[in-house]
Design a protein around this motif. Structure first.
Motif, PDB file in Angstrom:
ATOM      1  N   ASP A  14      40.112  45.431  46.207  1.00 39.37           N
ATOM      2  CA  ASP A  14      40.630  44.227  45.633  1.00 39.37           C
ATOM      3  C   ASP A  14      39.488  43.349  45.218  1.00 39.37           C
ATOM      4  O   ASP A  14      38.564  43.155  44.559  1.00 39.37           O
ATOM      5  CB  ASP A  14      40.848  43.286  46.345  1.00 39.37           C
ATOM      6  N   ARG A  20      33.535  36.372  43.889  1.00 40.73           N
ATOM      7  CA  ARG A  20      33.602  34.992  42.829  1.00 40.73           C
ATOM      8  C   ARG A  20      32.920  34.079  42.468  1.00 40.73           C
ATOM      9  O   ARG A  20      32.519  33.723  43.939  1.00 40.73           O
ATOM     10  CB  ARG A  20      34.664  34.977  43.130  1.00 40.73           C
ATOM     11  N   ASN A  73      45.441  32.761  30.299  1.00 41.65           N
ATOM     12  CA  ASN A  73      45.376  33.664  32.131  1.00 41.65           C
ATOM     13  C   ASN A  73      46.046  35.206  31.749  1.00 41.65           C
ATOM     14  O   ASN A  73      44.819  35.539  32.284  1.00 41.65           O
ATOM     15  CB  ASN A  73      46.799  33.222  32.752  1.00 41.65           C
ATOM     16  N   ARG A  74      45.436  34.921  30.010  1.00 43.26           N
ATOM     17  CA  ARG A  74      46.060  36.635  30.512  1.00 43.26           C
ATOM     18  C   ARG A  74      44.736  37.523  29.847  1.00 43.26           C
ATOM     19  O   ARG A  74      44.070  37.991  30.652  1.00 43.26           O
ATOM     20  CB  ARG A  74      46.599  37.076  28.784  1.00 43.26           C
ATOM     21  N   LYS A  76      41.742  35.640  31.611  1.00 40.83           N
ATOM     22  CA  LYS A  76      41.370  36.152  32.590  1.00 40.83           C
ATOM     23  C   LYS A  76      41.689  36.600  33.290  1.00 40.83           C
ATOM     24  O   LYS A  76      41.210  37.353  34.258  1.00 40.83           O
ATOM     25  CB  LYS A  76      41.718  34.619  33.057  1.00 40.83           C
ATOM     26  N   ARG A  77      43.682  37.074  33.579  1.00 35.52           N
ATOM     27  CA  ARG A  77      43.549  38.678  34.097  1.00 35.52           C
ATOM     28  C   ARG A  77      42.818  39.811  33.945  1.00 35.52           C
ATOM     29  O   ARG A  77      42.588  40.840  34.857  1.00 35.52           O
ATOM     30  CB  ARG A  77      45.145  38.504  34.132  1.00 35.52           C
ATOM     31  N   LEU A  78      42.619  39.740  32.526  1.00 35.02           N
ATOM     32  CA  LEU A  78      41.947  41.274  32.147  1.00 35.02           C
ATOM     33  C   LEU A  78      40.234  41.417  32.604  1.00 35.02           C
ATOM     34  O   LEU A  78      40.085  42.331  33.187  1.00 35.02           O
ATOM     35  CB  LEU A  78      42.263  41.407  30.604  1.00 35.02           C
ATOM     36  N   ARG A  80      39.728  39.956  34.942  1.00 29.56           N
ATOM     37  CA  ARG A  80      39.602  40.375  36.800  1.00 29.56           C
ATOM     38  C   ARG A  80      39.319  41.358  36.773  1.00 29.56           C
ATOM     39  O   ARG A  80      38.489  42.104  37.585  1.00 29.56           O
ATOM     40  CB  ARG A  80      40.075  39.049  37.805  1.00 29.56           C
ATOM     41  N   GLU A  81      40.831  42.369  36.568  1.00 33.52           N
ATOM     42  CA  GLU A  81      40.787  43.436  36.530  1.00 33.52           C
ATOM     43  C   GLU A  81      39.520  44.535  36.505  1.00 33.52           C
ATOM     44  O   GLU A  81      39.258  45.611  37.046  1.00 33.52           O
ATOM     45  CB  GLU A  81      42.321  43.449  35.658  1.00 33.52           C
ATOM     46  N   ARG A  84      37.160  44.057  38.742  1.00 35.27           N
ATOM     47  CA  ARG A  84      37.653  44.827  40.225  1.00 35.27           C
ATOM     48  C   ARG A  84      37.280  46.233  39.772  1.00 35.27           C
ATOM     49  O   ARG A  84      37.012  47.037  40.897  1.00 35.27           O
ATOM     50  CB  ARG A  84      38.551  44.898  40.407  1.00 35.27           C
ATOM     51  N   ASN A 108      45.129  43.859  24.164  1.00 37.29           N
ATOM     52  CA  ASN A 108      44.975  43.931  25.725  1.00 37.29           C
ATOM     53  C   ASN A 108      44.236  45.031  25.959  1.00 37.29           C
ATOM     54  O   ASN A 108      42.843  44.966  26.277  1.00 37.29           O
ATOM     55  CB  ASN A 108      46.110  44.144  26.269  1.00 37.29           C
TER      56      ASN A 108
END
Length: 128
Positions: A14, A20, A73-74, A76-78, A80-81, A84, A108
């Motif tokens: 995760d 962070r 948000n999209r 940032k989500r990409l 972070r993934e 990870r 994306n």
């Protein structure tokens, strides 16, 4: 489970708080310590070595550069993934990733590809 094994397992599973950049001091340290700067069309990456055994990520997606909250948000989500999935290859650096103007217009897959290239370039720069 020992602490090190738990951390290794956590690195693969995760994106915990320990990976962070959380405080203003963390971000200031990256900006003020002569960072490695890598640029691609949708992102600017700033990084400085840290004292940990793992990389840490901070994200800056300014409203000035990406108008819609959904797009911010999209992005940032990409990011972070991607971080990870690649954190085991990224050197122990504190990283600030800044979204540039126009990044919200890219699909994306393209954004993810640029992130992959940034991680590879950072790894090569760190090994020099």
């Amino acid at each position: 489970m020992s602490g090190k094994r738990a951390c290794e397992k956590q690195l693969l599973a995760d994106f915990p708080t320990s990976l962070r950049l959380l405080t203003a001091e963390d971000y200031k340290r990256v900006f003020n310590k002569n960072p490695v700067k890598l640029v691609c069309p949708p992102y600017t990456l700033l990084a400085v070595p840290n004292l940990e055994d793992f990389p840490r990520l901070g994200l800056i997606v300014a409203k000035k550069n990406v108008r819609n909250a959904v797009d911010r948000n999209r992005i940032k989500r990409l990011a972070r993934e991607s971080f990870r999935l690649n954190q085991h290859q990224i050197p122990a650096y504190d990283i600030v990733l800044l979204a540039r103007r126009g990044s919200s217009q890219l699909p994306n897959k393209v954004l993810f590809g640029h992130l992959e290239q940034l991680w590879i370039r950072l790894q090569k720069r760190a090994s020099k």
